[in-house]
Each structure stands twice: as C-alpha cells, then as structure tokens.
Design a protein around this motif. Structure first.
Motif, PDB file in Angstrom:
ATOM      1  N   MET A   1       0.971  -1.013   0.192  1.00 21.62           N
ATOM      2  CA  MET A   1       0.017   0.023  -0.010  1.00 21.62           C
ATOM      3  C   MET A   1       0.969   1.279   0.141  1.00 21.62           C
ATOM      4  O   MET A   1       1.798   1.588   0.641  1.00 21.62           O
ATOM      5  N   SER A   2       0.341   2.343  -0.855  1.00 24.99           N
ATOM      6  CA  SER A   2       1.456   3.424  -0.971  1.00 24.99           C
ATOM      7  C   SER A   2       1.107   4.308   0.194  1.00 24.99           C
ATOM      8  O   SER A   2       0.119   4.280   0.889  1.00 24.99           O
ATOM      9  N   SER A   3       2.130   5.106   0.669  1.00 22.84           N
ATOM     10  CA  SER A   3       2.258   5.814   1.933  1.00 22.84           C
ATOM     11  C   SER A   3       1.699   7.133   1.553  1.00 22.84           C
ATOM     12  O   SER A   3       1.413   8.016   2.500  1.00 22.84           O
ATOM     13  N   THR A   4       1.387   7.722   0.216  1.00 15.74           N
ATOM     14  CA  THR A   4       0.687   8.782  -0.201  1.00 15.74           C
ATOM     15  C   THR A   4      -0.635   8.418  -1.237  1.00 15.74           C
ATOM     16  O   THR A   4      -0.513   7.410  -1.788  1.00 15.74           O
ATOM     17  N   LYS A   5      -1.250   9.307  -1.314  1.00 17.34           N
ATOM     18  CA  LYS A   5      -2.636   9.314  -2.149  1.00 17.34           C
ATOM     19  C   LYS A   5      -2.609  10.577  -2.959  1.00 17.34           C
ATOM     20  O   LYS A   5      -2.497  11.737  -2.512  1.00 17.34           O
ATOM     21  N   LYS A   6      -2.602  10.355  -4.544  1.00 28.35           N
ATOM     22  CA  LYS A   6      -2.957  11.574  -5.203  1.00 28.35           C
ATOM     23  C   LYS A   6      -4.325  12.045  -5.303  1.00 28.35           C
ATOM     24  O   LYS A   6      -5.450  11.179  -5.149  1.00 28.35           O
ATOM     25  N   VAL A   7      -4.534  13.282  -4.869  1.00 28.91           N
ATOM     26  CA  VAL A   7      -6.050  13.948  -4.832  1.00 28.91           C
ATOM     27  C   VAL A   7      -6.007  15.173  -5.671  1.00 28.91           C
ATOM     28  O   VAL A   7      -4.943  15.603  -5.746  1.00 28.91           O
ATOM     29  N   LEU A   8      -6.940  15.509  -5.983  1.00 29.31           N
ATOM     30  CA  LEU A   8      -7.262  16.935  -6.402  1.00 29.31           C
ATOM     31  C   LEU A   8      -6.993  17.860  -5.604  1.00 29.31           C
ATOM     32  O   LEU A   8      -7.454  17.954  -4.361  1.00 29.31           O
ATOM     33  N   LEU A   9      -6.486  19.125  -5.838  1.00 32.60           N
ATOM     34  CA  LEU A   9      -6.333  20.392  -5.133  1.00 32.60           C
ATOM     35  C   LEU A   9      -7.685  20.637  -4.381  1.00 32.60           C
ATOM     36  O   LEU A   9      -7.435  21.182  -3.458  1.00 32.60           O
ATOM     37  N   GLU A  10      -8.743  20.618  -5.061  1.00 35.35           N
ATOM     38  CA  GLU A  10     -10.131  21.058  -4.503  1.00 35.35           C
ATOM     39  C   GLU A  10     -10.118  20.251  -3.181  1.00 35.35           C
ATOM     40  O   GLU A  10     -11.025  20.786  -2.423  1.00 35.35           O
ATOM     41  N   GLN A  11      -9.656  19.170  -3.011  1.00 31.12           N
ATOM     42  CA  GLN A  11      -9.768  18.607  -1.573  1.00 31.12           C
ATOM     43  C   GLN A  11      -8.898  19.123  -0.352  1.00 31.12           C
ATOM     44  O   GLN A  11      -8.990  18.706   0.517  1.00 31.12           O
ATOM     45  N   VAL A  12      -7.785  19.906  -0.988  1.00 31.52           N
ATOM     46  CA  VAL A  12      -6.731  20.352  -0.048  1.00 31.52           C
ATOM     47  C   VAL A  12      -6.928  21.791   0.155  1.00 31.52           C
ATOM     48  O   VAL A  12      -6.537  22.079   1.213  1.00 31.52           O
ATOM     49  N   ALA A  13      -7.544  22.692  -0.830  1.00 32.17           N
ATOM     50  CA  ALA A  13      -7.372  24.070  -0.795  1.00 32.17           C
ATOM     51  C   ALA A  13      -8.809  24.607  -1.491  1.00 32.17           C
ATOM     52  O   ALA A  13      -9.144  24.014  -2.167  1.00 32.17           O
ATOM     53  N   HIS A  14      -8.969  25.842  -1.181  1.00 27.04           N
ATOM     54  CA  HIS A  14      -9.742  26.513  -1.975  1.00 27.04           C
ATOM     55  C   HIS A  14      -9.044  27.590  -2.725  1.00 27.04           C
ATOM     56  O   HIS A  14      -8.032  28.238  -2.054  1.00 27.04           O
ATOM     57  N   THR A  15      -9.839  28.496  -3.810  1.00 29.99           N
ATOM     58  CA  THR A  15      -8.920  29.531  -4.394  1.00 29.99           C
ATOM     59  C   THR A  15     -10.037  30.921  -4.403  1.00 29.99           C
ATOM     60  O   THR A  15     -11.298  30.738  -4.246  1.00 29.99           O
ATOM     61  N   ARG A  16      -9.154  31.876  -4.579  1.00 32.55           N
ATOM     62  CA  ARG A  16      -9.919  33.199  -4.991  1.00 32.55           C
ATOM     63  C   ARG A  16      -9.106  33.832  -5.979  1.00 32.55           C
ATOM     64  O   ARG A  16      -7.835  33.781  -5.920  1.00 32.55           O
ATOM     65  N   SER A  17      -9.503  34.767  -6.882  1.00 28.59           N
ATOM     66  CA  SER A  17      -8.858  35.123  -7.849  1.00 28.59           C
ATOM     67  C   SER A  17      -9.525  36.632  -8.353  1.00 28.59           C
ATOM     68  O   SER A  17     -10.441  37.151  -7.710  1.00 28.59           O
ATOM     69  N   GLY A  18      -8.531  37.337  -8.985  1.00 27.12           N
ATOM     70  CA  GLY A  18      -8.881  38.644  -9.248  1.00 27.12           C
ATOM     71  C   GLY A  18      -8.026  39.009 -10.745  1.00 27.12           C
ATOM     72  O   GLY A  18      -7.103  38.137 -10.894  1.00 27.12           O
ATOM     73  N   ASP A  19      -8.374  39.914 -11.314  1.00 31.29           N
ATOM     74  CA  ASP A  19      -7.735  40.575 -12.384  1.00 31.29           C
ATOM     75  C   ASP A  19      -7.533  41.645 -12.791  1.00 31.29           C
ATOM     76  O   ASP A  19      -8.411  42.455 -12.554  1.00 31.29           O
ATOM     77  N   LYS A  20      -6.130  42.112 -13.566  1.00 31.13           N
ATOM     78  CA  LYS A  20      -6.286  43.379 -13.862  1.00 31.13           C
ATOM     79  C   LYS A  20      -5.417  43.571 -15.148  1.00 31.13           C
ATOM     80  O   LYS A  20      -4.458  42.933 -14.994  1.00 31.13           O
ATOM     81  N   GLY A  21      -6.037  44.136 -16.058  1.00 31.46           N
ATOM     82  CA  GLY A  21      -5.391  43.980 -17.345  1.00 31.46           C
ATOM     83  C   GLY A  21      -4.977  42.968 -17.926  1.00 31.46           C
ATOM     84  O   GLY A  21      -6.007  41.940 -17.959  1.00 31.46           O
ATOM     85  N   ASN A  22      -3.591  42.442 -18.252  1.00 29.51           N
ATOM     86  CA  ASN A  22      -3.343  41.242 -18.708  1.00 29.51           C
ATOM     87  C   ASN A  22      -2.799  40.375 -17.404  1.00 29.51           C
ATOM     88  O   ASN A  22      -1.987  39.256 -17.857  1.00 29.51           O
ATOM     89  N   THR A  23      -2.949  40.726 -16.363  1.00 31.67           N
ATOM     90  CA  THR A  23      -2.339  40.064 -15.158  1.00 31.67           C
ATOM     91  C   THR A  23      -3.456  39.182 -14.380  1.00 31.67           C
ATOM     92  O   THR A  23      -4.484  40.124 -13.877  1.00 31.67           O
ATOM     93  N   SER A  24      -3.368  38.117 -13.952  1.00 32.73           N
ATOM     94  CA  SER A  24      -4.429  37.338 -12.947  1.00 32.73           C
ATOM     95  C   SER A  24      -3.649  37.132 -11.597  1.00 32.73           C
ATOM     96  O   SER A  24      -2.314  36.757 -11.599  1.00 32.73           O
ATOM     97  N   ASN A  25      -4.384  37.167 -10.808  1.00 32.03           N
ATOM     98  CA  ASN A  25      -3.862  36.941  -9.327  1.00 32.03           C
ATOM     99  C   ASN A  25      -4.712  35.899  -8.631  1.00 32.03           C
ATOM    100  O   ASN A  25      -5.872  36.001  -8.559  1.00 32.03           O
ATOM    101  N   ILE A  26      -4.238  34.727  -8.500  1.00 32.63           N
ATOM    102  CA  ILE A  26      -5.033  33.849  -7.910  1.00 32.63           C
ATOM    103  C   ILE A  26      -4.046  33.206  -6.522  1.00 32.63           C
ATOM    104  O   ILE A  26      -3.064  33.096  -6.366  1.00 32.63           O
ATOM    105  N   ALA A  27      -5.106  33.188  -5.557  1.00 28.46           N
ATOM    106  CA  ALA A  27      -4.685  32.865  -4.167  1.00 28.46           C
ATOM    107  C   ALA A  27      -5.190  31.415  -3.792  1.00 28.46           C
ATOM    108  O   ALA A  27      -6.380  30.826  -3.991  1.00 28.46           O
ATOM    109  N   VAL A  28      -4.369  30.643  -3.232  1.00 27.36           N
ATOM    110  CA  VAL A  28      -4.848  29.217  -2.894  1.00 27.36           C
ATOM    111  C   VAL A  28      -4.563  28.899  -1.372  1.00 27.36           C
ATOM    112  O   VAL A  28      -3.681  29.189  -0.845  1.00 27.36           O
ATOM    113  N   PHE A  29      -5.469  28.651  -0.666  1.00 22.61           N
ATOM    114  CA  PHE A  29      -5.766  28.689   0.786  1.00 22.61           C
ATOM    115  C   PHE A  29      -6.053  27.152   1.297  1.00 22.61           C
ATOM    116  O   PHE A  29      -6.978  26.413   0.716  1.00 22.61           O
TER     117      PHE A  29
END
Length: 134
Positions: free
Chosen positions: A1-29
């Motif tokens: 049995m593996s000592s780790t498991k692959k999961v999607l980020l959605e199970q580990v964290a949530h995100t918030r975003s914003g954008d201005k011009g051609n730049t995106s700001n993404i926070a992962v909590f």
C-alpha cells in the motif's frame, strides 16, 4: 500500500482570484494548516504555469503567505491581452482559479482525514436544498 495518495487540489484547498489588465492574481488557501506544507512543496510557480499550458504566456510569481496558510500566484500574460481586449471568456482569472483545483497533490496517508470532499447533492439538486424549509 502506498504511503501517499494523489488527490485533486480541490480536496486540499480553495481559491480566490482577481484580474487587472493582462495579469491574473490567484490565491490558494489550504483548508487545514497541516496541508499547507504540501502546497508549498508541490504547487510551485513552474507547475502552476505548466498546468495552465498556453493560457499563461508570461512569468508566474509565487508569494507565500504563511500566516494565512496560502500561496498567492501572480500570472502575467494570463488574460489574452486583458479581459476587455480578449474574446476568450476562458481566460478570466476566475476560470484559471477554478481550473487549478484540478491540479494533483500527493497527500500522506496520515493527512487524509484533513481533506475536504464534495457533499452529495440532494434530490432537488442542491447540497443544502430543503434545509430549514417548511
């Protein structure tokens, strides 16, 4: 049995975003402080950019916000010239923010109890449908 498991980020964290011009700001909590070191180790600026493939054409900078258990990514060249200049709705910061939730994270077995899972929808189609309703 593996000592780790692959999961999607959605199970580990949530995100918030914003954008201005051609730049995106993404926070992962991280949902739990114990999961934050996994984010710091595995969700690098390089992996973030590679995950989004050609959607981000410029540099990606990552800032660690340890007291909030968060990573903040600033993606330059991420919005097809800017929201008001692009015909591509997929490049909005919110779309990039939602997409990164599909990033895979290796989680040790000991931390699996910290993960969040989606709640099954009620028969009405909403997770909270009918709650508090007569």
């Amino acid at each position: 049995m593996s000592s780790t498991k692959k999961v999607l980020l959605e199970q580990v964290a949530h995100t918030r975003s914003g954008d201005k011009g051609n730049t995106s700001n993404i926070a992962v909590f991280a949902y739990e402080p114990a999961l934050y070191p996994l984010l710091k180790e595995q969700l690098t600026a390089e992996r973030f950019k590679a995950f989004h493939r050609t959607a981000i054409t410029g540099d990606v900078l990552r800032y660690e916000v340890d007291n909030l258990h968060a990573l903040n990514f600033v993606a330059h060249g991420a919005l097809g010239g800017g929201v008001s200049r692009s015909l591509s709705l997929d490049n909005y910061g919110k779309a990039l923010s939602a997409a990164i939730l599909g990033f895979e994270i290796e989680v040790p077995q000991a931390l699996l109890s910290c993960l969040r899972t989606r709640q099954p929808a009620s028969p009405q189609g909403h997770a909270d449908a009918g709650a508090g309703q007569p």
